[in-house]
Each structure stands twice: as structure tokens, then as C-alpha cells.
Design a protein around this motif. Structure first.
Motif, PDB file in Angstrom:
ATOM      1  N   GLY A  12       0.820  -1.197   0.000  1.00 55.76           N
ATOM      2  CA  GLY A  12       0.000   0.000   0.000  1.00 55.76           C
ATOM      3  C   GLY A  12       0.855   1.248   0.000  1.00 55.76           C
ATOM      4  O   GLY A  12       1.965   1.263   0.537  1.00 55.76           O
ATOM      5  N   HIS A  44      -8.097   3.815  -4.267  1.00 55.40           N
ATOM      6  CA  HIS A  44      -9.313   4.103  -3.514  1.00 55.40           C
ATOM      7  C   HIS A  44      -9.650   5.577  -3.661  1.00 55.40           C
ATOM      8  O   HIS A  44      -8.772   6.426  -3.574  1.00 55.40           O
ATOM      9  CB  HIS A  44      -9.124   3.766  -2.031  1.00 55.40           C
ATOM     10  CG  HIS A  44     -10.381   3.888  -1.249  1.00 55.40           C
ATOM     11  ND1 HIS A  44     -10.659   4.979  -0.458  1.00 55.40           N
ATOM     12  CD2 HIS A  44     -11.445   3.065  -1.142  1.00 55.40           C
ATOM     13  CE1 HIS A  44     -11.840   4.810   0.108  1.00 55.40           C
ATOM     14  NE2 HIS A  44     -12.339   3.662  -0.293  1.00 55.40           N
ATOM     15  N   THR A  90     -14.707  -4.580   0.064  1.00 46.76           N
ATOM     16  CA  THR A  90     -13.471  -4.554   0.840  1.00 46.76           C
ATOM     17  C   THR A  90     -12.283  -4.692  -0.097  1.00 46.76           C
ATOM     18  O   THR A  90     -12.426  -5.101  -1.258  1.00 46.76           O
ATOM     19  CB  THR A  90     -13.425  -5.709   1.847  1.00 46.76           C
ATOM     20  OG1 THR A  90     -13.365  -6.948   1.117  1.00 46.76           O
ATOM     21  CG2 THR A  90     -14.634  -5.698   2.780  1.00 46.76           C
ATOM     22  N   LEU A  91     -11.106  -4.388   0.417  1.00 45.70           N
ATOM     23  CA  LEU A  91      -9.900  -4.560  -0.370  1.00 45.70           C
ATOM     24  C   LEU A  91      -9.751  -6.011  -0.801  1.00 45.70           C
ATOM     25  O   LEU A  91      -9.418  -6.292  -1.953  1.00 45.70           O
ATOM     26  CB  LEU A  91      -8.673  -4.093   0.417  1.00 45.70           C
ATOM     27  CG  LEU A  91      -7.332  -4.245  -0.294  1.00 45.70           C
ATOM     28  CD1 LEU A  91      -7.309  -3.525  -1.636  1.00 45.70           C
ATOM     29  CD2 LEU A  91      -6.210  -3.749   0.605  1.00 45.70           C
ATOM     30  N   VAL A 106      -1.506  -0.682  -4.006  1.00 47.74           N
ATOM     31  CA  VAL A 106      -2.783  -0.133  -3.556  1.00 47.74           C
ATOM     32  C   VAL A 106      -2.547   1.289  -3.069  1.00 47.74           C
ATOM     33  O   VAL A 106      -1.739   1.512  -2.171  1.00 47.74           O
ATOM     34  CB  VAL A 106      -3.370  -0.984  -2.401  1.00 47.74           C
ATOM     35  CG1 VAL A 106      -4.654  -0.350  -1.868  1.00 47.74           C
ATOM     36  CG2 VAL A 106      -3.622  -2.410  -2.867  1.00 47.74           C
ATOM     37  N   PHE A 109      -6.906   3.045   0.951  1.00 50.05           N
ATOM     38  CA  PHE A 109      -7.281   1.980   1.887  1.00 50.05           C
ATOM     39  C   PHE A 109      -6.402   2.062   3.129  1.00 50.05           C
ATOM     40  O   PHE A 109      -5.891   1.063   3.621  1.00 50.05           O
ATOM     41  CB  PHE A 109      -7.196   0.599   1.230  1.00 50.05           C
ATOM     42  CG  PHE A 109      -8.306   0.314   0.270  1.00 50.05           C
ATOM     43  CD1 PHE A 109      -9.513  -0.197   0.710  1.00 50.05           C
ATOM     44  CD2 PHE A 109      -8.147   0.588  -1.083  1.00 50.05           C
ATOM     45  CE1 PHE A 109     -10.544  -0.450  -0.184  1.00 50.05           C
ATOM     46  CE2 PHE A 109      -9.171   0.345  -1.976  1.00 50.05           C
ATOM     47  CZ  PHE A 109     -10.378  -0.178  -1.528  1.00 50.05           C
ATOM     48  N   ASP A 112      -6.969  -0.249   6.233  1.00 50.76           N
ATOM     49  CA  ASP A 112      -6.845  -1.702   6.103  1.00 50.76           C
ATOM     50  C   ASP A 112      -5.492  -2.147   6.671  1.00 50.76           C
ATOM     51  O   ASP A 112      -4.539  -1.370   6.699  1.00 50.76           O
ATOM     52  CB  ASP A 112      -6.971  -2.125   4.637  1.00 50.76           C
ATOM     53  CG  ASP A 112      -8.413  -2.201   4.184  1.00 50.76           C
ATOM     54  OD1 ASP A 112      -9.130  -1.201   4.384  1.00 50.76           O
ATOM     55  OD2 ASP A 112      -8.816  -3.239   3.653  1.00 50.76           O
TER      56      ASP A 112
END
Length: 175
Positions: A12, A44, A90-91, A106, A109, A112
Motif C-alpha cells: 500500500g 481508492h 473490501t480490499l 494499492v 485503503f 486496512d
């Protein structure tokens, strides 16, 4: 949006608005891809995102009630999925929809639990998140940081990519 979640390497990129998330995510995708890896990404958005425009045929299909519209052409295809009041996926659910790859980058998020690199520049007005988020495993900055872990110059993308690829060997990047 079901299906089994595949074992996939995920990293991420998080940070505050206008602090360089997209710049680093794009550079990391470019670097990993240049090394011969297949990279997918998930971005996101906190707002009502729409890649389709009123008046197009695919837009008309969605507006008519189609839950999913696949727009295909000679260069790419896109699937637009209308949630129609359902919960945001959701992821893990989104990862299950992606094709096979070596890595998924990513952006966002931030809440998460997957492994994340925080981007924080001197010009960022808010304090770094890494003090309160144990899933941040490294930081990329343009100033000396007090982070108690790997810290990278935000512009040293090859070093960041080397770090990410080391996660694969340790299986820390899997969701």
C-alpha cells in the motif's frame, strides 16, 4: 462480489492528500514493471468516482439498470460495477477481481491492515500517520524522519522497489 481471495503480494501507498501518494505509486508501478513484473493497482477514492460520461452507450446501459457494464475495445477493457446501495467492497473483495500478477500496488485503503509505505513530504500540513498505524512498514520522505524502521528518499524509487521485492521473499506483503 464473492470468490476466494488469491494469495497476492500487496503493498500500500498511503499519506495525506497532495503529499505525493499518486506520484510514488505511479513511479513504483513503473519501476516494478520495468523489472519484468506484472503489476496491478487499486486506487481508492473517497468520492463518487465515475469513469463513464453521460451520453455514452455504456453510461446509458448503467443508467438503464445493468449492474455491470464491460466496455471493450482494441486497446483495453473496463468493467463498471454499480453498487446500487450495497456496501463498498473490501480490499480483499477487490483483489479477488483482479487478474493474475506479481504485485498489486494499492493507493489508499489507509485503514486496512495490509503492509503500507507512507509518503510524507515537508510540505504536508498534517502529521505523519506512521506514529499511529502499525501496518506502515516504511516511509518515503524528503526530510529526515523519526520513523523507527526503513526510511527512503521519496525520489529513490529503485531502493523502494528493492525493499518491496524483499517483502515478497519474507511473505510480508500478502493480504
Amino acid at each position: 462480489m464473492g470468490g476466494a481471495t488469491p494469495e497476492v503480494n500487496v503493498i500500500g501507498i498511503v499519506g495525506w492528500k497532495n503529499c505525493g501518494k499518486t506520484t510514488l505509486a505511479s513511479a513504483l508501478i513503473r519501476e516494478l514493471s520495468s523489472r519484468g513484473l506484472v503489476v496491478n493497482s487499486i486506487k481508492h477514492a473517497h468520492h463518487a468516482v465515475d469513469v463513464d460520461q453521460p451520453g455514452t452507450d455504456s453510461y446509458k446501459h448503467r443508467e438503464a439498470g445493468a449492474q455491470e457494464v464491460l466496455l471493450a475495445g482494441g486497446q483495453r477493457f473496463a468493467i463498471m460495477h454499480e453498487l446500487r446501495g450495497a456496501a463498498e467492497p473490501t480490499l480483499k473483495e477487490l483483489l479477488a477481481r483482479l487478474g493474475p500478477c506479481d504485485w498489486v500496488v494499492v493507493e489508499g485503503f489507509k485503514t486496512d491492515p495490509h503492509a503500507k509505505i507512507e509518503v510524507h513530504r515537508q510540505t504536508c500540513e498534517k502529521a505523519p500517520r506512521h506514529h499511529d498505524d502499525p501496518s506502515i512498514i516504511a516511509v518515503a520522505t524528503d526530510y529526515p524522519t523519526d520513523f523507527d524502521g526503513p526510511a527512503f528518499d521519496v525520489n529513490d524509487v529503485p531502493a523502494i522497489a528493492d525493499f518491496v521485492l524483499g517483502l515478497e521473499e519474507a511473505s510480508m506483503g500478502e493480504v
